[in-house]
Write a protein that holds these residues in place. Structure first.
Motif, short mmCIF file in Angstrom:
data_model
loop_
_atom_site.label_atom_id
_atom_site.label_comp_id
_atom_site.label_asym_id
_atom_site.label_seq_id
_atom_site.Cartn_x
_atom_site.Cartn_y
_atom_site.Cartn_z
N TRP A 205 -8.28 0.27 -4.80
CA TRP A 205 -7.44 -0.43 -3.82
C TRP A 205 -8.35 -0.99 -2.73
O TRP A 205 -9.24 -0.29 -2.23
CB TRP A 205 -6.42 0.51 -3.20
N LEU A 206 -8.12 -2.26 -2.38
CA LEU A 206 -8.91 -2.95 -1.36
C LEU A 206 -7.99 -3.65 -0.38
O LEU A 206 -6.91 -4.11 -0.76
CB LEU A 206 -9.81 -4.00 -2.01
N PRO A 207 -8.38 -3.76 0.91
CA PRO A 207 -7.62 -4.63 1.81
C PRO A 207 -7.49 -6.02 1.20
O PRO A 207 -8.39 -6.50 0.51
CB PRO A 207 -8.48 -4.64 3.08
N GLY B 5 2.74 0.04 3.30
CA GLY B 5 3.38 -1.19 2.83
C GLY B 5 2.55 -2.44 3.06
O GLY B 5 2.92 -3.53 2.59
N THR B 6 1.44 -2.33 3.78
CA THR B 6 0.55 -3.48 3.96
C THR B 6 0.05 -3.96 2.60
O THR B 6 -0.33 -3.14 1.76
CB THR B 6 -0.66 -3.10 4.85
N PRO B 7 0.03 -5.27 2.34
CA PRO B 7 -0.46 -5.74 1.04
C PRO B 7 -1.92 -5.35 0.81
O PRO B 7 -2.77 -5.51 1.68
CB PRO B 7 -0.30 -7.26 1.13
N ALA C 184 0.82 -1.20 0.00
CA ALA C 184 0.00 0.00 0.00
C ALA C 184 0.86 1.26 0.00
O ALA C 184 1.67 1.45 0.91
CB ALA C 184 -0.92 0.01 1.21
N PRO C 185 0.72 2.14 -1.03
CA PRO C 185 1.39 3.44 -0.98
C PRO C 185 0.89 4.24 0.22
O PRO C 185 -0.17 3.93 0.80
CB PRO C 185 0.99 4.10 -2.30
N MET C 186 1.61 5.27 0.57
CA MET C 186 1.30 6.05 1.76
C MET C 186 -0.13 6.58 1.74
O MET C 186 -0.86 6.46 2.74
CB MET C 186 2.28 7.22 1.90
N ASP C 187 -0.57 7.16 0.62
CA ASP C 187 -1.90 7.76 0.59
C ASP C 187 -3.00 6.69 0.64
O ASP C 187 -4.04 6.89 1.28
CB ASP C 187 -2.08 8.64 -0.65
N VAL C 188 -2.76 5.55 0.00
CA VAL C 188 -3.74 4.46 0.04
C VAL C 188 -3.82 3.89 1.46
O VAL C 188 -4.92 3.64 1.98
CB VAL C 188 -3.37 3.36 -0.97
N ILE D 225 -13.12 0.54 3.35
CA ILE D 225 -12.87 -0.76 2.72
C ILE D 225 -12.54 -0.67 1.23
O ILE D 225 -12.09 -1.65 0.63
CB ILE D 225 -14.08 -1.70 2.88
N ASP D 226 -12.74 0.49 0.63
CA ASP D 226 -12.58 0.60 -0.83
C ASP D 226 -12.15 2.02 -1.16
O ASP D 226 -12.91 2.97 -0.92
CB ASP D 226 -13.92 0.26 -1.51
N PHE D 227 -10.93 2.17 -1.68
CA PHE D 227 -10.40 3.48 -2.04
C PHE D 227 -10.21 3.51 -3.55
O PHE D 227 -9.58 2.61 -4.12
CB PHE D 227 -9.08 3.74 -1.33
N GLU D 228 -10.79 4.53 -4.22
CA GLU D 228 -10.77 4.56 -5.68
C GLU D 228 -10.37 5.92 -6.21
O GLU D 228 -10.66 6.95 -5.60
CB GLU D 228 -12.17 4.24 -6.23
#
Length: 262
Positions: A152-154, A129-131, A116-120, A226-229
């Motif tokens: 981007w999703l967990p 950095g979390t997958p 995960a990028p910083m903003d995500v 839960i969902d970033f777009e």
């Protein structure tokens, strides 16, 4: 004997306004159908007894309103009505467009697990950095490219989404129906941008074309993100619509909780 005062003189609207009004009425009434070639500037000059500058001013106003468009070397054409989505309800793109009678198809461009990028990470409340699962899809409306969707999703939810038919289904419906996650609310930030080369290729427009850019963070019914777009729409084919009420109180923080811009 008394006489009535003379009536105030009525001023006729400028000629370019009359030209614009006549063409606008023909377009909005349907007499000039989408993709119809309009008369040439010379023909309009003759029809209205106007100068070329006056005709061009009327056409420029109609183009700014999105009612007409120009093709270099071919002339001026009537624009097709823009598809639109109301943002007063939390809906997926296909869900909203199908309700209006449009057909939707998605072209999956990328689906992978990434750090995960910083903003995500900040948006999804994860450690950097979390997958997370990253999904890129081109959305086709009636077989024409209308948007690029980057999601981007967990990772756990991403695995469920990855097993779904992403060519035909909204991520929202997959989350609700397959993952059993009830959706709650979303926050949006909307602005205008120019398409870079990758976005332009996905949307079938030229690099530097104007696009509508949306950042959306969706939460489940318990308020967990839960969902970033990031969504990129062709500016010539799509618009968001919303209703604003005068007396609904909302703080700026509740409306725009995201930090930074896209």
């Amino acid at each position: 004997m008394t006489t009535s005062p003379p009536s105030p003189r009525l001023h006729a609207p400028p000629l370019y306004e009359r030209i614009k009004g006549t063409l606008r009425e023909a377009i909005l009434s349907g007499r000039a159908a989408p993709d119809t070639l309009l008369p040439s500037e010379a023909a309009l000059c003759e029809q209205f007894g106007a100068s070329r500058i006056t005709v061009r001013q009327a056409l420029a106003d109609l183009q700014n309103e999105g009612l007409i468009f120009r093709r270099h070397g071919k002339g001026t054409f009537v624009s097709a009505p823009k598809a639109f989505q109301n943002v007063t309800a939390l809906q997926g793109f296909a869900e909203a467009m199908s309700a209006q009678g449009h057909s939707i198809h998605n072209r999956v461009l990328r689906l992978e697990t990434v750090p995960a990028p910083m903003d995500v990470a900040q948006a999804l409340q994860l450690a950097p950095g979390t997958p997370v699962t990253e999904l890129h899809r081109a959305r086709l409306l009636d077989r024409a490219a209308v948007s690029l969707e980057v999601t981007w999703l967990p990772e756990a939810l991403g695995r469920v989404v990855a097993r779904a038919d992403l060519a035909t289904r909204d991520v929202f419906l997959v989350l609700e129906q397959d993952a059993g996650v009830p959706l709650g609310h979303a926050t949006l930030a909307i602005d205008a941008a120019l398409a870079d080369h990758a976005t332009a290729a996905a949307l079938d427009v030229g690099a530097g074309a104007p696009i509508l850019r949306v950042e959306r963070l969706t939460h489940d019914a318990h308020g967990k993100p839960i969902d970033f777009e990031r969504l990129y729409f062709r500016g010539d084919t799509f618009q968001y619509r919303l209703r604003l009420d005068r007396h609904v109180a909302a703080s700026a923080q509740s409306i725009f909780p995201l930090q930074g811009t896209v």
